[in-house]
Design an enzyme around this catalytic site. Sequence first.
Site, mmCIF file in Angstrom:
data_model
loop_
_atom_site.group_PDB
_atom_site.id
_atom_site.type_symbol
_atom_site.label_atom_id
_atom_site.label_comp_id
_atom_site.label_asym_id
_atom_site.label_seq_id
_atom_site.Cartn_x
_atom_site.Cartn_y
_atom_site.Cartn_z
ATOM 1 N N SER A 120 0.791 -1.239 0.000
ATOM 2 C CA SER A 120 0.000 0.000 0.000
ATOM 3 C C SER A 120 0.818 1.282 0.000
ATOM 4 O O SER A 120 0.258 2.361 -0.166
ATOM 5 C CB SER A 120 -0.964 0.013 1.184
ATOM 6 O OG SER A 120 -2.010 -0.897 0.936
ATOM 7 N N GLY A 138 2.527 -0.991 3.930
ATOM 8 C CA GLY A 138 1.966 -1.790 2.857
ATOM 9 C C GLY A 138 2.109 -3.273 3.071
ATOM 10 O O GLY A 138 3.224 -3.794 3.141
ATOM 11 N N ALA A 139 0.978 -3.959 3.187
ATOM 12 C CA ALA A 139 1.007 -5.417 3.286
ATOM 13 C C ALA A 139 1.034 -6.025 1.892
ATOM 14 O O ALA A 139 0.356 -5.549 0.988
ATOM 15 C CB ALA A 139 -0.215 -5.918 4.048
ATOM 16 N N SER A 140 1.835 -7.067 1.728
ATOM 17 C CA SER A 140 1.825 -7.891 0.523
ATOM 18 C C SER A 140 1.723 -9.330 1.029
ATOM 19 O O SER A 140 1.803 -9.555 2.229
ATOM 20 C CB SER A 140 3.105 -7.652 -0.288
ATOM 21 O OG SER A 140 4.251 -7.777 0.536
ATOM 22 N N GLY A 145 2.507 -12.093 2.808
ATOM 23 C CA GLY A 145 3.610 -12.510 3.664
ATOM 24 C C GLY A 145 4.698 -11.484 3.887
ATOM 25 O O GLY A 145 5.764 -11.807 4.405
#
Length: 474
Positions: free
Chosen positions: A65, A308-310, A312
């Site tokens: 994000s 920002g999560a992706s 894992g």
Amino acid sequence: MTNNALHTIEAQIREQAAAYCESNNVPGFVAGVYHAGEQIVVAHGTANVATGAPMLEDTGFLFGSVTKVLTTTLVLQQVERGVLDLDTPVVKYLPDFALTAPGAADNILVRHLISHTNGIDADLYFPDAKGRDALKTYADGLASNGGTLFEPGEQLSYSNGGMIIAGRLLEVVTGLPFPDLLERDIYAPVGMQDSCTSAEQAILRSTAVGHFNDLETMAAKPTGMFTLPDTWGPAGGTPIGTIADLLAFGRTHLAGGESPSGTRVLSTESTALMQQVAYDMASPNVPPIGLGWVLYPFDDTTVLAMSGASPGGVSILCVVPEHDLVFTAFGNTPGAIMLQDQILQWLLSEHLGVQIPTLITELEQDVDLTPYVGTYRSNQLRIDVSIVDGQLEERVTYEPADESQDRIFTEFAGGMTSAPPQRYVPLRPGLFAPAGYPLEAFDGYLRLLLVSYHDVRDGQARFRNGGGRLTRRA
């Protein structure tokens, strides 16, 4: 800043990263700090446990994000060129833009898309489409999948859907696919030479993958999904780059829109506009929001931030204009967000001498819990709130719309789509903390773990806010 100070920062991050990664099964971590003309990058551990590839200073990773600030920058470039107007309804540019309720999309302005005040209820909507028409597929799908949380401009709720529609808007007004626009108007002028927008490009250089901790052995296992679908590009699904690239982007925003190489990326006015408060919920768990940036107040210092999560992994970008500092980092398990918070707080308090105020000083006794009890819903999510032993108890249930949504979200979450019930203790009316945490845990980034309830009418709250996202009383 002296080299000595830089050396201290480098040693501190190296030490903190090694200790945290060791005790929390984080395979790899990479971070960078720019301050007053100097910068450092520190890498630790492993980029991919399946291959044993080391995490290097120039290892690439998914921005997640953090991309939202890049997307917002692209929107403001088009505003400067007279192609877009922030206060024009989106439907003027995208006549087919619609949500499930007739007419619900008509009052959403361009400004609402990038300030998370649009009310689009589609935060777990993951249409699986690739290539040139991916964002069109997403936009078209909202007519049957995009609900409404609130009237545009009346609340704040973190919005992936808003950013994706902003990306589609950019495609329509520029005639370029979003990835091409990002490369032309952000990567190139900022000098983000190792950034790309696809797994196909990322595979050509050193790139980290995410991991999830196995619940039985606690060992980190590589994710089975590298990126989210192309439909999520502008919200953070696909862009990939390095610490040096994000430092260059952060420095561009520090310098009023001028990149480190001297290229004008955004006007000083637009850069300042992104940093001004666009909406403030006036609740400790929801920092004020600008355009693209979340504005974390620490005493008199504002940290412009986005994490920002992706699948894992988790990244963060922080810009501190008052102190000419940029901090960015990536860790390849979701738990690395805690390490990022620790380093940010160390940089603020120890390195910059910023006072970190105590966010919650005391617990209020005898808070009436009944206004908050009930069922709250948002896109494919149900939260049941009850009173147990004088505390609120929340049960979160994922309710996938179809098999495709279920598959994508389950992979994104590492297979963990259900959580045990969580108890909350009242801090004051409308504000709750997860039970068992020390209050000082919430002074930094982890204030997002607090839960608030809003708009109490006839003895019942209409909204619950957790992690910056609203759910509405069913």
